[in-house]
Motif scaffolding. Structure first.
Motif: not given
Length: 289
Positions: A119-130
């Motif tokens: 879950c952490i990995g998925t959310l981190a990669q979803h958010f880190n672009h912005e």
């Protein structure tokens, strides 16, 4: 692009277990007047509130494991099989800590069949672009997630001590790139998660091989160049090598999401005080000014 938001992703179980054992070790089994054990929750909050003060996030999300059975236990029955049942005093604190997190108006995120790491990995990669993402954990496996816009704060002994890993300092600290953590664990295994990697290859040899060949695939493509002893060990454990690498890799595409507006770090102090009163946490009220 200027990133105005800083999102703190909290590895909930890592903090709760760490908090429980840190206080239980000193014999500090806190209980309410009704006999409800609270020591893990109390120390979780000490760790968490310290991290919020230090890293000053604009948004906070707490991620949880949702049981011991996951797709990894389907792949390898021995995965984490070395871990006993949680201590009796900790069991009632699993649900109670989520109530405390909810009292902060902070999302509790978890999904059946996956670990909090996924879950952490998925959310981190979803958010880190912005946005900037900081992951708070004590789990070294999560270091593989370090990337542009994603840093990992590993909790060290004592409160308020962190080893902060970023794209800029990772190689200096570890001698490999973040994604190569997966390759390293494929070779050496992980005793805490109970998968063996290649029998007879420890961290020192694994690190040397990954530094030289970059990846397991490239190493296998050049297996004739390896010392005979190392080659024999790898050839005798090829299936487990590939399986260990798969077990080590955090999945960053699990079906989980969290709208950012639900994770804004702001809370109703009265609601928190009521929860702290219920848990008889008199000393913590001063930390939520």
């Amino acid at each position: 692009m200027v990133k105005t938001n800083k999102i703190l992703l909290v590895d909930g179980m890592a903090l709760l277990f760490r908090g429980y054992y840190a206080t239980a070790f000193r014999g500090n089994f806190m209980k309410t007047s009704k006999g409800v054990p609270t020591n893990g929750i109390y120390q979780f909050l000490r760790y968490f509130l310290d991290a919020v003060e230090k890293f000053a996030p604009t948004h906070v999300i707490c991620c949880w494991d949702m049981g011991r059975k996951t797709f990894r236990t389907d792949l390898f029955a021995g995965y984490k099989a070395n871990r006993g049942e949680p201590p009796e005093e900790l069991i009632p604190q699993f649900d109670l800590i989520k109530e405390v997190v909810a009292a902060f108006d902070m999302p509790n995120v978890g999904i059946e069949n996956f670990e909090a790491d996924d879950c952490i990995g998925t959310l981190a990669q979803h958010f880190n672009h912005e946005h900037d993402v900081i992951i708070l954990t004590g789990d070294q496996d999560i270091l593989q997630l370090v990337d542009k816009g994603i840093s990992v704060a590993i909790m060290k002994k004592g409160q308020g001590n962190y080893d902060l890993f970023t794209v800029g300092n990772f190689y200096e600290k570890r001698g490999i790139a973040p994604k190569q953590v997966i390759e390293l664990k494929g070779l050496m295994g992980d005793t805490s998660d109970n998968y063996p990697g290649v029998k007879g290859i420890g961290e020192k040899t694994a690190l040397k091989l990954i530094q030289e060949y970059d990846s397991i695939d490239n190493m296998l493509a050049n297996i004739d160049q390896l010392p005979k002893g190392v080659r024999n060990k790898i050839e005798a454990n090829l299936d487990m090598l590939h399986l260990s690498k798969e077990l080590a890799k955090i999945k960053c595409d699990v079906p989980v999401s969290c709208p950012l507006d639900t994770a804004l770090w702001q809370y109703d102090k009265a609601k928190i005080n009521n929860k702290f009163l219920e848990l008889e946490f008199k000393h913590l009220t001063k930390l939520i000014g």
